[in-house]
Design a protein around this motif. Structure first.
Motif, PDB file in Angstrom:
ATOM      1  N   ASN A 166       0.853  -1.194   0.000  1.00  0.00           N
ATOM      2  CA  ASN A 166       0.000   0.000   0.000  1.00  0.00           C
ATOM      3  C   ASN A 166       0.892   1.248   0.000  1.00  0.00           C
ATOM      4  N   PRO A 167       0.881   2.027  -1.107  1.00  0.00           N
ATOM      5  CA  PRO A 167       1.806   3.172  -1.180  1.00  0.00           C
ATOM      6  C   PRO A 167       1.558   4.236  -0.115  1.00  0.00           C
ATOM      7  N   ARG A 168       0.322   4.311   0.379  1.00  0.00           N
ATOM      8  CA  ARG A 168       0.033   5.295   1.430  1.00  0.00           C
ATOM      9  C   ARG A 168       0.830   4.975   2.708  1.00  0.00           C
ATOM     10  N   ILE A 169       0.943   3.660   2.991  1.00  0.00           N
ATOM     11  CA  ILE A 169       1.709   3.244   4.174  1.00  0.00           C
ATOM     12  C   ILE A 169       3.185   3.614   3.986  1.00  0.00           C
ATOM     13  N   SER A 170       3.683   3.429   2.753  1.00  0.00           N
ATOM     14  CA  SER A 170       5.082   3.810   2.480  1.00  0.00           C
ATOM     15  C   SER A 170       5.289   5.294   2.737  1.00  0.00           C
ATOM     16  N   ARG A 171       4.331   6.104   2.256  1.00  0.00           N
ATOM     17  CA  ARG A 171       4.482   7.556   2.426  1.00  0.00           C
ATOM     18  C   ARG A 171       4.487   7.931   3.907  1.00  0.00           C
ATOM     19  N   GLU A 172       3.603   7.275   4.668  1.00  0.00           N
ATOM     20  CA  GLU A 172       3.559   7.581   6.106  1.00  0.00           C
ATOM     21  C   GLU A 172       4.880   7.177   6.768  1.00  0.00           C
ATOM     22  N   ARG A 173       5.389   6.006   6.347  1.00  0.00           N
ATOM     23  CA  ARG A 173       6.657   5.524   6.898  1.00  0.00           C
ATOM     24  C   ARG A 173       7.794   6.498   6.550  1.00  0.00           C
ATOM     25  N   LEU A 174       7.792   6.942   5.285  1.00  0.00           N
ATOM     26  CA  LEU A 174       8.848   7.854   4.823  1.00  0.00           C
ATOM     27  C   LEU A 174       8.842   9.150   5.640  1.00  0.00           C
ATOM     28  N   LEU A 175       7.627   9.688   5.855  1.00  0.00           N
ATOM     29  CA  LEU A 175       7.532  10.995   6.505  1.00  0.00           C
ATOM     30  C   LEU A 175       7.628  10.917   8.024  1.00  0.00           C
ATOM     31  N   SER A 176       7.371   9.720   8.582  1.00  0.00           N
ATOM     32  CA  SER A 176       7.406   9.615  10.050  1.00  0.00           C
ATOM     33  C   SER A 176       8.842   9.528  10.576  1.00  0.00           C
ATOM     34  N   VAL A 177       9.785   9.295   9.674  1.00  0.00           N
ATOM     35  CA  VAL A 177      11.188   9.195  10.101  1.00  0.00           C
ATOM     36  C   VAL A 177      11.859  10.532   9.762  1.00  0.00           C
ATOM     37  N   ASN A 178      12.506  11.158  10.776  1.00  0.00           N
ATOM     38  CA  ASN A 178      13.062  12.491  10.507  1.00  0.00           C
ATOM     39  C   ASN A 178      14.431  12.423   9.827  1.00  0.00           C
ATOM     40  N   ARG A 179      14.977  13.586   9.513  1.00  0.00           N
ATOM     41  CA  ARG A 179      16.232  13.658   8.746  1.00  0.00           C
ATOM     42  C   ARG A 179      17.361  12.885   9.439  1.00  0.00           C
ATOM     43  N   ASP A 180      17.533  13.092  10.765  1.00  0.00           N
ATOM     44  CA  ASP A 180      18.665  12.449  11.450  1.00  0.00           C
ATOM     45  C   ASP A 180      18.486  10.937  11.500  1.00  0.00           C
TER      46      ASP A 180
END
Ligand code: FAD
Length: 275
Positions: A166-180
């Protein structure tokens, strides 16, 4: 893998060779921009595309958000991804056509590591494209590889595609992890092959692309949705690599030329096709 799969001329034949050069797609874009310099205006975000009885009205906002302008055209080519069409084209915003929903996008994490020196490599010299055994990432490319210098400072570009079903889950995963936190993922992954990577890295830039690329999922290339998306909507023509179902420069070029020829046909101009 689709880079290779899409370059197989006929079933059973080998994939055509990979083509690459310094600056990648940027070099082609810069060349095209040079030949059309007088007619290109950058720095404007299109916020509304409204078809009317005598053409199309386009509303755009300046980069700083201070100015708005309106452009009236007889025809326009919408050369942005379909997920943006859903927000920007007025009739699509009001009632989203079902084919637009069929376009789904993968999330990518891209990191650029500026190194003060090349990492050591055991067994095999640094290649242009370097893939780690049993890593979830795509590995990295050496951005300076084609300069022909194989020592001293360089930039590595590291790619990580988030491939949940599910690409929506990927997007949430991508954005929930910060830069560091993403920087740590990148450094840990690369340190499997190059344990000294942390010492060599002077700068690490992280880009989180939520809608990085159209997903080449099974059945989509032959789908009715893809066919419909290529058709003009009133006086709006469509281009973009999305329309091939794969993210490749060649496909972007094809659809750009196809859409331009479609506009010329609409004006009854004789065209000798480039396609
Ligand atoms: C991480 C990554 C790696 C890739 N590597 C490769 C590769 O090695 N080789 C390859 O062939 N392809 C690669 N691609 C795919 C690449 O994106 C396409 O080949 C190419 O960019 C497609 O060109 P395009 O003109 O169709 O679309 P885009 O490059 O997406 O251009 C659309 C343009 O529209 C602009 N835009 C969008 N909305 C608006 C708006 N509202 N107002 C004004 N402007 C707007 C955008 O800013 C953008 O400049 C990669 C993609 C990603 C994400």
């Amino acid at each position: 893998m689709f880079y290779f799969a899409s370059r197989v001329p006929k079933e059973g034949e080998e994939s055509l060779p990979l083509i690459t050069w310094p600056d990648g797609n940027g070099r082609i874009a810069a060349h095209l921009a040079t030949s059309a310099r007088q007619r290109i205006e950058t720095g404007w975000l299109v916020t509304n595309v409204i078809p009317s009885n005598d053409g199309v009205d386009v509303i755009a906002e300046s980069r700083e958000g201070r100015d708005l302008r309106g452009i009236h055209a007889k025809r326009v080519i919408f050369a942005a991804p379909q997920f943006i069409a859903a927000h920007v084209i007025a009739p699509f915003r009001d009632a989203l056509p079902s084919h637009v929903r069929e376009f789904t996008y993968g999330s990518w994490l891209v990191a650029n590591l500026t190194l003060r020196d090349r990492p050591r490599s055991s067994g095999f010299p640094l290649a242009w494209d370097n893939v780690f055994y049993e890593s979830p990432s795509l590995g990295y490319v050496v951005a300076t590889h084609q300069s022909g210098i194989d020592y001293g400072p360089t930039v590595l570009t590291y790619y990580y595609a988030l491939c949940d079903s599910n690409p929506r889950i990927s997007r949430e995963r991508l954005l929930s992890v910060n830069r560091d936190e993403w920087a740590e993922v990148v450094l840990s992954d690369i340190s499997r092959a190059h344990p000294e990577i942390r010492d060599l890295t002077e700068r690490l830039d992280i880009m989180r692309w939520g809608h990085a690329m159209i997903r080449p999922r099974p059945g989509f290339i032959g789908s009715e949705a893809r066919r419909r998306a290529r058709e003009p909507h009133r006086n709006i023509h469509f281009a973009h690599t999305d329309l091939s179902g794969v993210a490749l420069f060649e496909e972007a070029l094809y659809h750009g030329v196809r859409a331009a020829e479609g506009v010329l046909h609409a004006f009854d101009r004789a065209v000798k096709t480039f396609l």
